[in-house]
Design a protein around this motif. Sequence first.
Motif, PDB file in Angstrom:
ATOM      1  N   ARG A 167      -2.663   8.886  -2.598  1.00  0.00           N
ATOM      2  CA  ARG A 167      -2.667   8.178  -1.311  1.00  0.00           C
ATOM      3  C   ARG A 167      -2.422   6.692  -1.507  1.00  0.00           C
ATOM      4  O   ARG A 167      -1.693   6.052  -0.765  1.00  0.00           O
ATOM      5  CB  ARG A 167      -4.014   8.375  -0.612  1.00  0.00           C
ATOM      6  N   VAL A 168      -3.048   6.100  -2.517  1.00  0.00           N
ATOM      7  CA  VAL A 168      -2.894   4.671  -2.746  1.00  0.00           C
ATOM      8  C   VAL A 168      -1.459   4.355  -3.142  1.00  0.00           C
ATOM      9  O   VAL A 168      -0.856   3.395  -2.652  1.00  0.00           O
ATOM     10  CB  VAL A 168      -3.887   4.196  -3.821  1.00  0.00           C
ATOM     11  N   ARG A 169      -0.862   5.179  -3.994  1.00  0.00           N
ATOM     12  CA  ARG A 169       0.514   4.945  -4.409  1.00  0.00           C
ATOM     13  C   ARG A 169       1.464   5.119  -3.209  1.00  0.00           C
ATOM     14  O   ARG A 169       2.441   4.392  -3.069  1.00  0.00           O
ATOM     15  CB  ARG A 169       0.902   5.911  -5.529  1.00  0.00           C
ATOM     16  N   ALA A 170       1.196   6.095  -2.358  1.00  0.00           N
ATOM     17  CA  ALA A 170       2.060   6.348  -1.202  1.00  0.00           C
ATOM     18  C   ALA A 170       1.984   5.196  -0.204  1.00  0.00           C
ATOM     19  O   ALA A 170       2.988   4.836   0.431  1.00  0.00           O
ATOM     20  CB  ALA A 170       1.662   7.656  -0.530  1.00  0.00           C
ATOM     21  N   ALA A 171       0.811   4.614  -0.063  1.00  0.00           N
ATOM     22  CA  ALA A 171       0.659   3.507   0.872  1.00  0.00           C
ATOM     23  C   ALA A 171       1.343   2.262   0.335  1.00  0.00           C
ATOM     24  O   ALA A 171       1.750   1.394   1.103  1.00  0.00           O
ATOM     25  CB  ALA A 171      -0.817   3.234   1.134  1.00  0.00           C
ATOM     26  N   GLY A 172       1.473   2.144  -0.960  1.00  0.00           N
ATOM     27  CA  GLY A 172       2.132   0.996  -1.548  1.00  0.00           C
ATOM     28  C   GLY A 172       1.354  -0.290  -1.405  1.00  0.00           C
ATOM     29  O   GLY A 172       1.916  -1.368  -1.523  1.00  0.00           O
ATOM     30  N   GLN A 173       0.108  -0.185  -1.090  1.00  0.00           N
ATOM     31  CA  GLN A 173      -0.689  -1.373  -0.882  1.00  0.00           C
ATOM     32  C   GLN A 173      -1.298  -1.917  -2.169  1.00  0.00           C
ATOM     33  O   GLN A 173      -1.684  -3.074  -2.212  1.00  0.00           O
ATOM     34  CB  GLN A 173      -1.813  -1.066   0.108  1.00  0.00           C
ATOM     35  N   PRO A 186     -10.305  10.440  -8.472  1.00  0.00           N
ATOM     36  CA  PRO A 186      -9.687  11.737  -8.208  1.00  0.00           C
ATOM     37  C   PRO A 186      -8.175  11.574  -8.007  1.00  0.00           C
ATOM     38  O   PRO A 186      -7.719  10.560  -7.464  1.00  0.00           O
ATOM     39  CB  PRO A 186     -10.372  12.233  -6.964  1.00  0.00           C
ATOM     40  N   PRO A 187      -7.397  12.568  -8.347  1.00  0.00           N
ATOM     41  CA  PRO A 187      -5.941  12.470  -8.225  1.00  0.00           C
ATOM     42  C   PRO A 187      -5.456  12.303  -6.784  1.00  0.00           C
ATOM     43  O   PRO A 187      -4.478  11.586  -6.531  1.00  0.00           O
ATOM     44  CB  PRO A 187      -5.441  13.798  -8.802  1.00  0.00           C
TER      45      PRO A 187
END
Length: 103
Positions: free
Chosen positions: A7-13, A1-2
């Motif tokens: 969230r994953v991109r924002a966390a940068g993990q 899901p987008p």
Amino acid sequence: PPEVLTRVRAAGQAEVIPLTPRRQRLPAALTGLAAALVLTIGGLTYRQLGHPAPPPSPAEPSPAEVARATEEARFALAYIGKVNRQALGALSKAAGPFQEAHP
């Protein structure tokens, strides 16, 4: 899901790797060869089912076999003639009184 990707991109993990399936195509020559092979096998099968090979011709009989078959045929014809003569003789005897009364 987008939203999960955001969230994953924002966390940068982690890094998101898009999954684009690679199509592995057979070379055109190999595809053509496979098609020709299928058509050849199918054509030969159709030909064999439609026109089966003729059966092998029987072997020539030996002179001894011909002589024995001739002897058996002569015996059979002689026996049939004997039985016919006996049957006609019995019929003529049975019809005798009728023939005498109605000439």
